[in-house]
Design an enzyme around this catalytic site. Structure first.
Site, PDB file in Angstrom:
ATOM      1  N   HIS A   3      40.027  35.964  41.732  1.00 42.87           N
ATOM      2  CA  HIS A   3      41.252  35.459  42.368  1.00 42.87           C
ATOM      3  C   HIS A   3      41.629  36.328  43.580  1.00 42.87           C
ATOM      4  O   HIS A   3      41.930  35.804  44.659  1.00 42.87           O
ATOM      5  CB  HIS A   3      42.383  35.450  41.325  1.00 42.87           C
ATOM      6  CG  HIS A   3      43.703  34.974  41.826  1.00 42.87           C
ATOM      7  ND1 HIS A   3      44.267  33.778  41.439  1.00 42.87           N
ATOM      8  CD2 HIS A   3      44.586  35.525  42.707  1.00 42.87           C
ATOM      9  CE1 HIS A   3      45.434  33.631  42.050  1.00 42.87           C
ATOM     10  NE2 HIS A   3      45.650  34.676  42.829  1.00 42.87           N
ATOM     11  N   GLU A   4      41.590  37.661  43.396  1.00 39.46           N
ATOM     12  CA  GLU A   4      42.014  38.559  44.481  1.00 39.46           C
ATOM     13  C   GLU A   4      41.002  38.575  45.629  1.00 39.46           C
ATOM     14  O   GLU A   4      41.381  38.614  46.803  1.00 39.46           O
ATOM     15  CB  GLU A   4      42.262  39.981  43.954  1.00 39.46           C
ATOM     16  CG  GLU A   4      43.343  40.089  42.878  1.00 39.46           C
ATOM     17  CD  GLU A   4      44.644  39.397  43.233  1.00 39.46           C
ATOM     18  OE1 GLU A   4      45.009  39.343  44.418  1.00 39.46           O
ATOM     19  OE2 GLU A   4      45.297  38.883  42.307  1.00 39.46           O
ATOM     20  N   GLN A  43      48.888  39.073  51.001  1.00 45.91           N
ATOM     21  CA  GLN A  43      50.106  38.612  50.327  1.00 45.91           C
ATOM     22  C   GLN A  43      51.342  39.409  50.732  1.00 45.91           C
ATOM     23  O   GLN A  43      52.462  38.985  50.447  1.00 45.91           O
ATOM     24  CB  GLN A  43      49.941  38.673  48.801  1.00 45.91           C
ATOM     25  CG  GLN A  43      48.925  37.653  48.293  1.00 45.91           C
ATOM     26  CD  GLN A  43      48.847  37.672  46.786  1.00 45.91           C
ATOM     27  OE1 GLN A  43      48.149  38.496  46.218  1.00 45.91           O
ATOM     28  NE2 GLN A  43      49.587  36.791  46.134  1.00 45.91           N
ATOM     29  N   CYS A  45      49.822  32.661  40.772  1.00 42.53           N
ATOM     30  CA  CYS A  45      49.681  33.478  41.974  1.00 42.53           C
ATOM     31  C   CYS A  45      51.078  33.802  42.496  1.00 42.53           C
ATOM     32  O   CYS A  45      51.928  32.913  42.556  1.00 42.53           O
ATOM     33  CB  CYS A  45      48.888  32.707  43.027  1.00 42.53           C
ATOM     34  SG  CYS A  45      48.688  33.611  44.571  1.00 42.53           S
ATOM     35  N   LEU A  46      51.307  35.062  42.876  1.00 44.78           N
ATOM     36  CA  LEU A  46      52.626  35.449  43.376  1.00 44.78           C
ATOM     37  C   LEU A  46      52.982  34.725  44.675  1.00 44.78           C
ATOM     38  O   LEU A  46      54.160  34.617  45.013  1.00 44.78           O
ATOM     39  CB  LEU A  46      52.686  36.966  43.590  1.00 44.78           C
ATOM     40  CG  LEU A  46      52.545  37.821  42.318  1.00 44.78           C
ATOM     41  CD1 LEU A  46      52.473  39.299  42.674  1.00 44.78           C
ATOM     42  CD2 LEU A  46      53.681  37.556  41.343  1.00 44.78           C
ATOM     43  N   HIS A 101      41.560  35.729  47.805  1.00 40.95           N
ATOM     44  CA  HIS A 101      42.664  35.949  48.753  1.00 40.95           C
ATOM     45  C   HIS A 101      42.147  36.598  50.037  1.00 40.95           C
ATOM     46  O   HIS A 101      42.597  36.261  51.133  1.00 40.95           O
ATOM     47  CB  HIS A 101      43.719  36.882  48.149  1.00 40.95           C
ATOM     48  CG  HIS A 101      44.798  36.177  47.382  1.00 40.95           C
ATOM     49  ND1 HIS A 101      45.593  35.203  47.928  1.00 40.95           N
ATOM     50  CD2 HIS A 101      45.219  36.329  46.103  1.00 40.95           C
ATOM     51  CE1 HIS A 101      46.468  34.780  47.018  1.00 40.95           C
ATOM     52  NE2 HIS A 101      46.254  35.440  45.903  1.00 40.95           N
ATOM     53  N   GLY A 108      47.733  41.447  39.906  1.00 42.09           N
ATOM     54  CA  GLY A 108      46.849  41.645  41.045  1.00 42.09           C
ATOM     55  C   GLY A 108      47.588  41.272  42.318  1.00 42.09           C
ATOM     56  O   GLY A 108      48.489  40.425  42.296  1.00 42.09           O
TER      57      GLY A 108
END
Ligand code: NI
Length: 169
Positions: A134-135, A50, A92-93, A138, A45
């Site tokens: 999660h997304e 990001q 998380c990236l 963000h 995701g």
């Protein structure tokens, strides 16, 4: 085009993203770049902030690009229903190499627009429900460490500061 993924503590990750009102070629390019960047980073995701773009756009693909029908684009998404509880490891990236157990709803119902502006609804459970939450977090400027206990959060932030000092972040 693969874009650079920004890491905590970049401020773009910590503010509310702008709603999308224009569904044009530029948005299509943003979505394609987000998939390219997510696959290159081996994520499931990615949210627009990001890659430094403060807009309400996120992409999800639990199949890492293997199943075309798993590709999801969520523009201006909102969670309209939550059920149950799950407690699993999350990463998380934008927080490389940091993993922690996070409590999330087990099942969610999401309402969103696609890249053409059409509204659709989607149910998710288990990992997909986790990815949705999660997304969408963000897009609201929330990173997953805000969802763990204060004690665990302090330990995570201390670890990040140590990595930053060592030039490994
Ligand atoms: Ni993330």
């Amino acid at each position: 085009m693969i874009r650079n993924i920004v890491k905590y503590p970049d401020p773009v990750l910590q503010r509310m993203a702008e709603p999308v009102t224009v569904f044009d070629a530029e948005l299509q390019t943003l979505v394609e770049d987000m998939f390219d960047s997510m696959y290159a980073a081996k994520g499931i995701g990615l949210a627009a902030p990001q890659i430094g773009v403060s807009r309400q756009v996120t992409v999800i693909d639990l199949s890492f690009g293997k199943e075309p029908e798993d590709k999801l684009v969520l523009v201006n998404p909102e969670i309209t229903l939550r059920e149950g509880r799950q407690y699993e490891d999350e990463g998380c990236l934008s927080l490389p190499d940091i993993r922690e157990k996070v409590s999330r709803s087990a099942r969610v119902h999401v309402r969103a627009q696609d890249a053409a502006g059409n509204w659709f609804e989607r149910d998710g459970e288990e990992l997909l429900a986790r990815a949705f939450q999660h997304e969408i977090d963000h897009l609201h400027g929330i990173l997953f460490f805000s969802r763990v206990s204060a004690l665990k959060r302090d330990l995570l932030l201390r670890r990040i500061r140590k990595l930053q000092k060592a030039g490994e972040w």
